[in-house]
Design a protein around this motif. Structure first.
Motif, PDB file in Angstrom:
ATOM      1  N   ALA A 414      -6.983 -22.247  23.706  1.00 19.38           N
ATOM      2  CA  ALA A 414      -6.254 -22.334  24.967  1.00 19.38           C
ATOM      3  C   ALA A 414      -7.200 -22.260  26.155  1.00 19.38           C
ATOM      4  CB  ALA A 414      -5.206 -21.230  25.048  1.00 19.38           C
ATOM      5  N   ALA A 415      -8.202 -21.391  26.067  1.00 22.26           N
ATOM      6  CA  ALA A 415      -9.152 -21.244  27.168  1.00 22.26           C
ATOM      7  C   ALA A 415      -9.954 -22.521  27.387  1.00 22.26           C
ATOM      8  CB  ALA A 415     -10.096 -20.075  26.887  1.00 22.26           C
ATOM      9  N   VAL A 417      -8.897 -25.578  26.672  1.00 24.99           N
ATOM     10  CA  VAL A 417      -8.001 -26.568  27.271  1.00 24.99           C
ATOM     11  C   VAL A 417      -7.936 -26.373  28.784  1.00 24.99           C
ATOM     12  CG1 VAL A 417      -5.631 -27.414  27.374  1.00 24.99           C
ATOM     13  CG2 VAL A 417      -6.639 -26.809  25.170  1.00 24.99           C
ATOM     14  N   LYS A 418      -7.735 -25.138  29.203  1.00 21.07           N
ATOM     15  CA  LYS A 418      -7.632 -24.858  30.635  1.00 21.07           C
ATOM     16  C   LYS A 418      -8.968 -25.095  31.337  1.00 21.07           C
ATOM     17  CE  LYS A 418      -6.342 -21.276  33.961  1.00 21.07           C
ATOM     18  NZ  LYS A 418      -5.841 -19.887  34.152  1.00 21.07           N
ATOM     19  N   GLY A 419     -10.059 -24.689  30.706  1.00 20.69           N
ATOM     20  CA  GLY A 419     -11.360 -24.847  31.333  1.00 20.69           C
ATOM     21  C   GLY A 419     -11.750 -26.302  31.516  1.00 20.69           C
ATOM     22  N   MET A 423      -6.351 -26.982  34.469  1.00 24.87           N
ATOM     23  CA  MET A 423      -4.937 -26.667  34.629  1.00 24.87           C
ATOM     24  C   MET A 423      -4.440 -26.042  33.331  1.00 24.87           C
ATOM     25  SD  MET A 423      -3.224 -30.451  34.144  1.00 24.87           S
ATOM     26  CE  MET A 423      -1.566 -29.794  34.155  1.00 24.87           C
ATOM     27  N   THR A 424      -3.304 -25.366  33.411  1.00 29.92           N
ATOM     28  CA  THR A 424      -2.711 -24.736  32.243  1.00 29.92           C
ATOM     29  C   THR A 424      -1.628 -25.638  31.666  1.00 29.92           C
ATOM     30  OG1 THR A 424      -3.132 -22.519  33.111  1.00 29.92           O
ATOM     31  CG2 THR A 424      -1.446 -22.728  31.393  1.00 29.92           C
ATOM     32  N   VAL A 425      -1.720 -25.916  30.372  1.00 27.00           N
ATOM     33  CA  VAL A 425      -0.671 -26.639  29.652  1.00 27.00           C
ATOM     34  C   VAL A 425      -0.049 -25.649  28.683  1.00 27.00           C
ATOM     35  CG1 VAL A 425      -0.118 -28.584  28.152  1.00 27.00           C
ATOM     36  CG2 VAL A 425      -1.943 -28.809  29.854  1.00 27.00           C
ATOM     37  N   GLN A 427       1.522 -23.650  25.739  1.00 29.70           N
ATOM     38  CA  GLN A 427       1.254 -23.823  24.311  1.00 29.70           C
ATOM     39  C   GLN A 427       2.359 -24.611  23.625  1.00 29.70           C
ATOM     40  OE1 GLN A 427       1.530 -20.553  21.264  1.00 29.70           O
ATOM     41  NE2 GLN A 427      -0.716 -20.783  21.252  1.00 29.70           N
ATOM     42  N   GLN A 430       1.727 -28.176  24.200  1.00 25.07           N
ATOM     43  CA  GLN A 430       0.616 -28.662  23.387  1.00 25.07           C
ATOM     44  C   GLN A 430       1.080 -28.951  21.955  1.00 25.07           C
ATOM     45  OE1 GLN A 430      -3.055 -26.374  23.623  1.00 25.07           O
ATOM     46  NE2 GLN A 430      -2.434 -25.517  25.600  1.00 25.07           N
ATOM     47  N   GLU A 446      -3.093 -17.308  20.844  1.00 23.91           N
ATOM     48  CA  GLU A 446      -3.084 -18.239  21.973  1.00 23.91           C
ATOM     49  C   GLU A 446      -3.632 -19.608  21.601  1.00 23.91           C
ATOM     50  OE1 GLU A 446      -5.263 -16.506  25.137  1.00 23.91           O
ATOM     51  OE2 GLU A 446      -3.705 -15.045  25.660  1.00 23.91           O
ATOM     52  N   HIS A 474       0.506 -35.336  28.290  1.00 23.45           N
ATOM     53  CA  HIS A 474       1.052 -34.505  29.359  1.00 23.45           C
ATOM     54  C   HIS A 474       1.169 -35.305  30.653  1.00 23.45           C
ATOM     55  CE1 HIS A 474       2.085 -30.721  31.241  1.00 23.45           C
ATOM     56  NE2 HIS A 474       1.138 -30.883  32.149  1.00 23.45           N
TER      57      HIS A 474
END
Length: 819
Positions: A414-415, A417-419, A423-425, A427, A430, A446, A474
């Motif tokens: 998850a980290a 993906v955001k990095g 942006m945050t997607v 879970q 995803q 996570e 997305h």
């Protein structure tokens, strides 16, 4: 890849117009080139008709006058098809219908008989290429029913440019899954989920056998046997679907193989089992020079890397590319061996290029398919063989399998993906996106544990690939924020010293009247030969490309000169009589050039070191550099004119070139020089050899090529110093030096500058004289000298003293002053 919209909707209906879906596909990474229409532009005025009677035309031997029921009454239609007969159910175009191509159908008078429509053949609807007779439909259809309920008229077709990594999108089902992922519209059950029931006698081993001698080139070979096969035309729905997808219908068996390939992206091949001696097939590589005739009726000569499918009599097909004529399915075929195999993609690509033979099958195999896909195609094809051909499937499947890749599992953090996305997607989103794309997903805190499906095995190999899948589904265009790169505030853009100097050099050459050219970095392997470069010169051994666009562009250039000659030749052929070109570009050598000799041209022997890409400045000129005037033509550019331009280039950079007589195989003997700067070899300059000019259809030309590295290292541009403009006058004197012919002018000038010291500001050669009065082996050089002091006017005595010092220095190199 042509995807008929009705076929796509059978597996996933997005509920939007084809154009809207095409735009959405493009924005999520699937390039749709265009949306076209197969068949008539509109289904209006196309109906089902019943032929009530078909009488001979009273005034034409080849025409029939038909009474046709089209639902709203009886109409008279004149038809030229030989197979039209009473009782048939046919496709009819009524007056007002728009035919493929846009022509509007009208009532017509044919040999005195009014015709109120047209009974259609398959090619007139673009559902096939048959024009020998009309299209006969199922007799259970009602007269007057819209023809669009029977055939896909005005069929929208998505023309997709499939990227090499997305082999799944070479199949309609793969595109349907993509539509399912980006639209969340329901996806129908996998078409291979249900296999066919075996009803034939015996076991498959009673009919056929397969031996694979090269498992590394054929990871999997599956085969099934069908008996009691009835060969004939395919149903109209199948023919229409193939035609819309760009395939020509042939017969039901061949059409099934093409249909399944278009659906699953896995090619198939059908053999007439009775033409395979003993039913035995062997997969092997060809013998060097072995020949076979492919289905396109071309005899092909093969090499030892070509993989073949062979029977007891020899080759019956080129693996993964095209079958042979010997076992082709024909109207007499009653037993079929259906092959679904997996091949080494690199080998297929090499063989396809070597033979100049591409097919729908090779375009898929060369991207590397997964061996698991073989079973999918076998299941669908087997069902269709039973339904369409009335065949019976013999129990069992031959499955010769080598090493099948293990399912690939990738952890998606998850980290990360955001990095990466900024942006945050969520879970849950995803998981939804990846599952809709066919990935197996397990939640682990996570993070996610993701299993890659077989049809994406060679595409998705890293965590970043999964992040890309999540991002595009997305919606990069809708949700991904636009941000600037995170960099330190103190970091600013700018050019390096070398980049600034290169730009200054390019500007300087343009200021001197040269036009900048950009030539190909690759050329043909024969270019060094045309430049007369000997075989033992490293410049005759170019780096060869592994995937050239053509043989003429298969080698990386070792000199910029060839590119400039190509450009000059094209211009001269079109009437250009004066030309000045330059290029700043790289060459590609198999090893680093040595420290001595002009531009690595003086060394011999092959180099085995890794390839280098030195930057070069090169120029070529021909004809007069000045424009024609009323006084007449200016003199054509020669060695000395171009040498002056090269010296001016050096002055622009705050450097100074030195020149020494030298020979290059492509330069005119006696009119060439080696160029050095700061004591390091930098290149060459000279008039081109007449044989080189002849090879490029030029009368004469002069050129130079210098290595940028030593020139830029010696440059002082950007580090200029300034001195006050002095008001004290200079003292100018000319002197003539007699010395041996072999002493270079550069040596004389350096001696004079050394003897004159700081008060001698310049020394320039302006004349050369040779004559009997000087004696054999002697010459006279005339130079103009400028003496200047920054703080006073020099006296005659001071200048005379400097002149005496110069005289003493010249005597050391064998020179004397002419008084």
């Amino acid at each position: 890849m042509k995807v008929p919209y009705s076929w796509l909707r059978e597996y996933c209906d997005p509920g939007v117009a084809p154009e809207e879906l095409a735009e959405r596909l493009v924005m999520t990474g699937t390039e749709v080139e265009r949306v076209t229409i197969a068949g008539p532009p509109s289904a209006e005025s196309f109906v089902v008709g019943k032929v009530l009677s078909a009488e001979q035309h009273p005034d034409a031997d080849r025409l029939r006058v038909c009474a046709v029921d089209v639902g709203d009454g009886e109409r008279t239609i004149v038809c030229g098809a030989p197979n039209v007969a009473a009782g048939q159910t046919v496709a009819v175009a009524l007056p007002g219908a728009r035919m493929p191509g846009g022509e509007k159908l009208r009532k017509a008078m044919l040999r005195g008989v009014a015709s109120e429509g047209m009974i259609l053949a398959a090619d007139e609807l673009e559902v096939g290429d048959d024009h020998d007779g009309i299209l006969v439909l199922d007799e259970g259809l009602s007269a007057g029913a819209p023809l669009s309920e029977v055939l896909p008229l005005a069929e929208p077709v998505l023309e997709i440019e499939v990227t090499p990594n997305r082999v799944d999108c070479f199949g309609v089902h793969g595109v349907a899954r993509e539509v399912h992922a980006i639209s969340a519209a329901p996806l129908a059950a996998d078409p291979w989920a249900q296999d066919a029931a075996a009803e034939g006698q015996g076991e498959v081993s009673d009919y056929a056998s397969v031996t694979v001698e090269v498992p590394d080139l054929c990871p999997r070979f599956t085969a099934r046997v069908f008996t009691e096969v009835e060969i004939g035309p395919s149903p109209i729905w199948l023919r229409a679907r193939l035609a819309a997808a760009g395939q020509r219908p042939i017969n039901n068996v061949v059409d099934i193989t093409n249909y399944v390939m278009l659906l699953t992206a896995q090619p198939l091949h059908a053999f007439d089992l009775d033409k395979v001696p003993g039913g035995a097939l062997t997969v092997r590589v060809a013998a060097e020079g072995e020949k076979m005739t492919t289905l396109d009726d071309v005899e092909r000569t093969l090499d030892a890397e070509t993989v073949l499918v062979c029977d007891g009599n020899g080759p019956s097909g080129i693996a993964g590319i095209m079958g042979g004529q010997v076992s082709e399915v024909s109207a007499e075929t009653t037993r079929v061996l259906l092959e679904v195999a997996n091949w080494n993609g690199t080998n297929i690509l090499r063989t396809s290029r070597q033979l100049g033979l591409r097919s729908e099958a090779s375009s898929r195999f060369e991207k590397q398919l997964h061996p698991v896909l073989c079973w999918r195609a076998q299941a669908i094809a087997s069902r269709l063989m039973l339904e369409i051909c009335g065949a019976k499937l013999v129990p069992g499947t031959i499955d010769v399998v080598g090493e099948i890749p293990e399912p690939r599992r990738i952890r998606l953090r998850a980290a990360r993906v955001k990095g990466l996305l900024g942006m945050t997607v969520a879970q849950a989103d995803q998981v939804s996106y990846l599952e809709r794309l066919g990935f197996g997903v397990e939640v682990d805190g996570e993070d996610l544990e993701v299993e890659v499906p077989p049809d994406r095995h060679y595409d998705v190999t890293r965590e970043v690939d999964l992040i890309e899948e999540v991002a595009r589904v997305h919606g990069i265009d809708e949700h991904l924020p636009t941000t600037l790169p995170a960099v330190a505030r103190t970091v600013g853009g700018g050019l390096t010293r070398e980049q600034r100097l290169c730009r200054r050099a390019e500007d300087g050459l343009r200021d001197l009247g040269f036009d900048q050219a950009v030539g190909w970095s690759f050329t043909d392997p024969g270019e060094p030969g045309r430049l007369r470069i000997p075989d033992d010169d490293p410049r005759a051994d170019p780096v060869l490309m592994s995937n050239p666009l053509s043989e003429d562009q298969s080698a990386m250039r070792t000199m910029v000169l060839g590119s400039l000659l190509d450009i000059a030749s094209r211009n001269v052929a079109r009437g250009v009589d004066r030309l000045a070109l330059f290029e700043a570009g790289s060459v590609y050598l198999r090893g680093a050039p040595p420290a001595d000799g002009p531009l690595a041209g003086a060394f011999r022997g092959k180099i085995s070191a890794p390839a280098t890409e030195p930057l070069r400045f090169a120029a070529l000129a021909l004809g007069p550099l000045a424009a024609r005037s009323w006084r007449g033509d200016a003199e054509a550019v020669d060695f000395f004119a171009l040498k002056g331009d090269l010296e001016a280039l050096a002055r622009q950079l705050g450097a100074e070139f030195a020149f020494a007589p030298a020979a290059e195989p492509f330069l005119h003997p006696g009119r060439a020089a080696a160029v050095s700067v700061g004591g390091e070899a930098a290149g060459w300059i000279g008039e081109l050899h007449p044989l080189v000019c002849r090879a490029w259809d030029l009368d004469a030309a002069v050129a130079f090529e210098v290595d940028a590295a030593p020139l830029l290292a010696a440059a002082s541009a950007g580090e200029e110093t300034y001195e006050d403009v002095t008001t004290f006058p200079a003292a100018y004197q000319d002197l003539a030096v007699v010395l041996p012919t072999e002493v270079a002018a550069t040596t004389v000038r350096e001696a004079i500058l050394a003897g004159g010291g700081e008060l001698l500001r310049s020394a320039d050669v302006f004349d050369l004289f040779e004559g009997a009065q000087l004696g054999e082996g002697r010459k006279s050089l005339a130079l103009s000298l400028e003496f200047r002091a920054p703080d006073r006017t020099l006296t005659d005595a001071e200048v005379t003293g400097l002149r005496d010092a110069i005289k003493a220095t010249l005597e050391k190199i064998g020179g004397t002053l002419r008084e």
